[in-house]
Write an enzyme that holds these catalytic residues in place. Sequence first.
Site, PDB file in Angstrom:
ATOM      1  N   LYS A 260     -18.430  54.777  12.997  1.00 14.94           N
ATOM      2  CA  LYS A 260     -18.982  55.778  13.744  1.00 14.94           C
ATOM      3  C   LYS A 260     -17.780  56.170  14.779  1.00 14.94           C
ATOM      4  O   LYS A 260     -16.522  55.500  14.857  1.00 14.94           O
ATOM      5  CB  LYS A 260     -19.878  55.117  14.674  1.00 14.94           C
ATOM      6  CG  LYS A 260     -21.387  55.087  13.742  1.00 14.94           C
ATOM      7  CD  LYS A 260     -22.245  54.277  14.741  1.00 14.94           C
ATOM      8  CE  LYS A 260     -23.715  54.141  13.804  1.00 14.94           C
ATOM      9  NZ  LYS A 260     -24.628  53.701  14.604  1.00 14.94           N
TER      10      LYS A 260
ATOM     11  N   TYR B 295     -29.603  61.879   9.913  1.00 11.29           N
ATOM     12  CA  TYR B 295     -30.407  60.886  10.774  1.00 11.29           C
ATOM     13  C   TYR B 295     -32.078  61.391  10.780  1.00 11.29           C
ATOM     14  O   TYR B 295     -32.703  60.911  11.596  1.00 11.29           O
ATOM     15  CB  TYR B 295     -30.064  60.552  12.069  1.00 11.29           C
ATOM     16  CG  TYR B 295     -28.849  59.566  11.957  1.00 11.29           C
ATOM     17  CD1 TYR B 295     -29.123  58.443  11.838  1.00 11.29           C
ATOM     18  CD2 TYR B 295     -27.561  60.138  12.124  1.00 11.29           C
ATOM     19  CE1 TYR B 295     -28.072  57.448  11.526  1.00 11.29           C
ATOM     20  CE2 TYR B 295     -26.398  59.167  12.309  1.00 11.29           C
ATOM     21  CZ  TYR B 295     -26.897  57.894  11.933  1.00 11.29           C
ATOM     22  OH  TYR B 295     -25.700  57.043  11.826  1.00 11.29           O
TER      23      TYR B 295
ATOM     24  N   ASN C  85     -22.369  51.597  18.628  1.00 15.66           N
ATOM     25  CA  ASN C  85     -22.274  50.035  17.790  1.00 15.66           C
ATOM     26  C   ASN C  85     -21.351  49.838  16.625  1.00 15.66           C
ATOM     27  O   ASN C  85     -21.681  49.230  15.880  1.00 15.66           O
ATOM     28  CB  ASN C  85     -23.874  49.664  17.419  1.00 15.66           C
ATOM     29  CG  ASN C  85     -24.247  50.488  16.596  1.00 15.66           C
ATOM     30  OD1 ASN C  85     -23.654  51.199  15.870  1.00 15.66           O
ATOM     31  ND2 ASN C  85     -25.693  50.279  16.277  1.00 15.66           N
TER      32      ASN C  85
ATOM     33  N   HIS D 267     -22.265  51.941  10.903  1.00 21.41           N
ATOM     34  CA  HIS D 267     -23.863  52.350  10.337  1.00 21.41           C
ATOM     35  C   HIS D 267     -23.691  51.470   8.903  1.00 21.41           C
ATOM     36  O   HIS D 267     -22.731  51.768   8.121  1.00 21.41           O
ATOM     37  CB  HIS D 267     -24.186  53.715  10.235  1.00 21.41           C
ATOM     38  CG  HIS D 267     -25.073  54.335   9.081  1.00 21.41           C
ATOM     39  ND1 HIS D 267     -26.592  54.101   9.566  1.00 21.41           N
ATOM     40  CD2 HIS D 267     -25.273  54.181   7.910  1.00 21.41           C
ATOM     41  CE1 HIS D 267     -27.300  54.503   8.604  1.00 21.41           C
ATOM     42  NE2 HIS D 267     -26.369  54.575   7.433  1.00 21.41           N
TER      43      HIS D 267
ATOM     44  N   GLU E 221     -27.784  58.282   0.907  1.00 25.83           N
ATOM     45  CA  GLU E 221     -26.843  58.343   2.199  1.00 25.83           C
ATOM     46  C   GLU E 221     -25.559  58.509   1.751  1.00 25.83           C
ATOM     47  O   GLU E 221     -24.764  59.364   2.033  1.00 25.83           O
ATOM     48  CB  GLU E 221     -26.840  57.231   3.012  1.00 25.83           C
ATOM     49  CG  GLU E 221     -28.279  57.017   3.932  1.00 25.83           C
ATOM     50  CD  GLU E 221     -28.212  55.880   4.791  1.00 25.83           C
ATOM     51  OE1 GLU E 221     -29.306  55.832   5.585  1.00 25.83           O
ATOM     52  OE2 GLU E 221     -27.505  55.091   4.877  1.00 25.83           O
TER      53      GLU E 221
END
Length: 140
Positions: A9, A49, A112, A115, A126
Amino acid sequence: MERTLAILKPDCVRKRKVGEVLRRIQEAGFRLRAMKMVTMSKTEAEGFYAVHEDKPFFDDLTDFMSSGPCVPIVLEKENAIADFRALIGATDPEEAENGTIRSDFADSIQENIVHGSDSPSNGEKEAAYFFPEHEIVANQ
Protein backbone atom coordinates in the site's frame (compact mmCIF):
# COMPACT_ATOMS: atom_id res chain seq x y z
CA MET A 1 -1.23 -23.93 -6.88
CA GLU A 2 -3.23 -21.08 -5.47
CA ARG A 3 -2.90 -17.39 -6.33
CA THR A 4 -3.38 -14.35 -4.17
CA LEU A 5 -3.07 -10.67 -4.83
CA ALA A 6 -0.92 -8.62 -2.52
CA ILE A 7 -0.83 -4.86 -2.68
CA LEU A 8 2.00 -3.06 -0.95
CA LYS A 9 0.00 0.00 0.00
CA PRO A 10 0.97 3.69 -0.26
CA ASP A 11 2.26 3.72 3.33
CA CYS A 12 4.61 0.81 2.52
CA VAL A 13 6.01 2.70 -0.46
CA ARG A 14 6.23 5.99 1.46
CA LYS A 15 8.10 4.29 4.34
CA ARG A 16 10.51 2.60 1.89
CA LYS A 17 9.61 -0.87 3.14
CA VAL A 18 8.86 -2.45 -0.26
CA GLY A 19 12.16 -4.36 -0.39
CA GLU A 20 11.85 -5.66 3.17
CA VAL A 21 8.25 -6.80 2.66
CA LEU A 22 9.15 -8.49 -0.65
CA ARG A 23 12.06 -10.26 1.06
CA ARG A 24 9.74 -11.66 3.72
CA ILE A 25 7.21 -12.75 1.11
CA GLN A 26 9.82 -14.61 -0.92
CA GLU A 27 11.44 -16.15 2.18
CA ALA A 28 7.99 -17.51 3.08
CA GLY A 29 8.03 -19.50 -0.17
CA PHE A 30 5.77 -17.38 -2.37
CA ARG A 31 6.54 -17.15 -6.06
CA LEU A 32 6.14 -13.71 -7.65
CA ARG A 33 4.16 -14.08 -10.88
CA ALA A 34 3.50 -10.40 -11.70
CA MET A 35 4.40 -7.07 -10.12
CA LYS A 36 4.23 -3.36 -10.98
CA MET A 37 4.04 0.03 -9.34
CA VAL A 38 0.89 2.07 -9.97
CA THR A 39 -0.90 5.07 -8.57
CA MET A 40 -4.60 4.34 -8.53
CA SER A 41 -7.07 7.10 -9.23
CA LYS A 42 -9.89 7.52 -6.72
CA THR A 43 -12.22 5.87 -9.28
CA GLU A 44 -9.86 2.88 -9.69
CA ALA A 45 -9.59 2.47 -5.92
CA GLU A 46 -13.39 2.62 -5.65
CA GLY A 47 -13.66 -0.07 -8.32
CA PHE A 48 -11.17 -2.34 -6.60
CA TYR A 49 -12.80 -1.95 -3.18
CA ALA A 50 -16.41 -1.91 -4.48
CA VAL A 51 -17.24 -4.82 -2.18
CA HIS A 52 -16.87 -2.36 0.73
CA GLU A 53 -18.83 0.55 -0.79
CA ASP A 54 -21.58 0.33 1.84
CA LYS A 55 -19.10 0.41 4.74
CA PRO A 56 -18.38 3.60 6.71
CA PHE A 57 -14.64 3.36 6.01
CA PHE A 58 -15.02 3.13 2.20
CA ASP A 59 -14.29 6.79 1.41
CA ASP A 60 -11.26 6.97 3.73
CA LEU A 61 -9.95 3.67 2.33
CA THR A 62 -10.24 4.75 -1.29
CA ASP A 63 -8.75 8.18 -0.49
CA PHE A 64 -5.79 6.43 1.15
CA MET A 65 -5.32 3.87 -1.62
CA SER A 66 -5.27 6.66 -4.23
CA SER A 67 -2.94 8.88 -2.16
CA GLY A 68 0.30 7.60 -3.72
CA PRO A 69 2.00 4.73 -5.49
CA CYS A 70 1.35 1.14 -4.50
CA VAL A 71 2.72 -2.19 -5.69
CA PRO A 72 0.23 -4.90 -6.71
CA ILE A 73 1.78 -8.37 -6.87
CA VAL A 74 0.40 -11.73 -7.98
CA LEU A 75 1.74 -14.41 -5.67
CA GLU A 76 1.49 -18.16 -6.05
CA LYS A 77 1.98 -20.99 -3.58
CA GLU A 78 0.14 -24.01 -2.22
CA ASN A 79 -2.28 -22.60 0.36
CA ALA A 80 -1.41 -19.04 -0.76
CA ILE A 81 -4.44 -17.29 0.76
CA ALA A 82 -4.14 -18.70 4.28
CA ASP A 83 -0.34 -18.58 4.31
CA PHE A 84 -0.22 -14.97 3.13
CA ARG A 85 -2.82 -13.84 5.63
CA ALA A 86 -0.79 -15.52 8.40
CA LEU A 87 2.38 -13.80 7.16
CA ILE A 88 0.84 -10.34 7.13
CA GLY A 89 -1.17 -10.62 10.36
CA ALA A 90 -4.51 -9.16 11.43
CA THR A 91 -5.88 -6.09 9.65
CA ASP A 92 -5.50 -4.09 12.87
CA PRO A 93 -1.76 -4.05 13.66
CA GLU A 94 -2.62 -3.86 17.38
CA GLU A 95 -4.16 -7.32 17.03
CA ALA A 96 -1.51 -8.77 14.69
CA GLU A 97 0.80 -11.44 16.06
CA ASN A 98 4.36 -10.34 16.81
CA GLY A 99 6.68 -10.84 13.85
CA THR A 100 3.98 -10.42 11.21
CA ILE A 101 4.40 -7.75 8.55
CA ARG A 102 1.59 -5.61 9.94
CA SER A 103 2.76 -5.87 13.56
CA ASP A 104 6.25 -4.78 12.49
CA PHE A 105 5.42 -1.98 10.02
CA ALA A 106 1.77 -0.85 10.13
CA ASP A 107 0.60 2.28 11.92
CA SER A 108 -3.17 1.77 12.00
CA ILE A 109 -6.05 -0.39 10.82
CA GLN A 110 -6.22 1.73 7.64
CA GLU A 111 -2.51 2.34 7.01
CA ASN A 112 -1.66 -1.32 7.45
CA ILE A 113 1.09 -1.73 4.82
CA VAL A 114 -0.38 -4.54 2.72
CA HIS A 115 -3.57 -5.96 1.21
CA GLY A 116 -4.10 -9.69 0.83
CA SER A 117 -6.98 -11.51 -0.88
CA ASP A 118 -9.39 -13.27 1.45
CA SER A 119 -10.38 -16.24 -0.74
CA PRO A 120 -9.13 -18.11 -3.82
CA SER A 121 -11.93 -16.67 -5.98
CA ASN A 122 -11.16 -13.13 -4.80
CA GLY A 123 -7.45 -13.77 -5.39
CA GLU A 124 -8.16 -14.53 -9.05
CA LYS A 125 -10.63 -11.64 -9.43
CA GLU A 126 -8.35 -9.13 -7.71
CA ALA A 127 -5.28 -10.21 -9.69
CA ALA A 128 -7.27 -9.67 -12.90
CA TYR A 129 -8.07 -6.11 -11.78
CA PHE A 130 -4.39 -5.19 -12.20
CA PHE A 131 -2.98 -7.84 -14.53
CA PRO A 132 -4.37 -9.39 -17.71
CA GLU A 133 -3.55 -13.09 -17.77
CA HIS A 134 -0.81 -12.65 -20.41
CA GLU A 135 1.14 -10.45 -17.94
CA ILE A 136 1.22 -13.18 -15.29
CA VAL A 137 4.34 -15.30 -15.65
CA ALA A 138 3.49 -19.00 -15.50
CA ASN A 139 6.86 -20.34 -14.33
CA GLN A 140 9.99 -18.93 -12.75
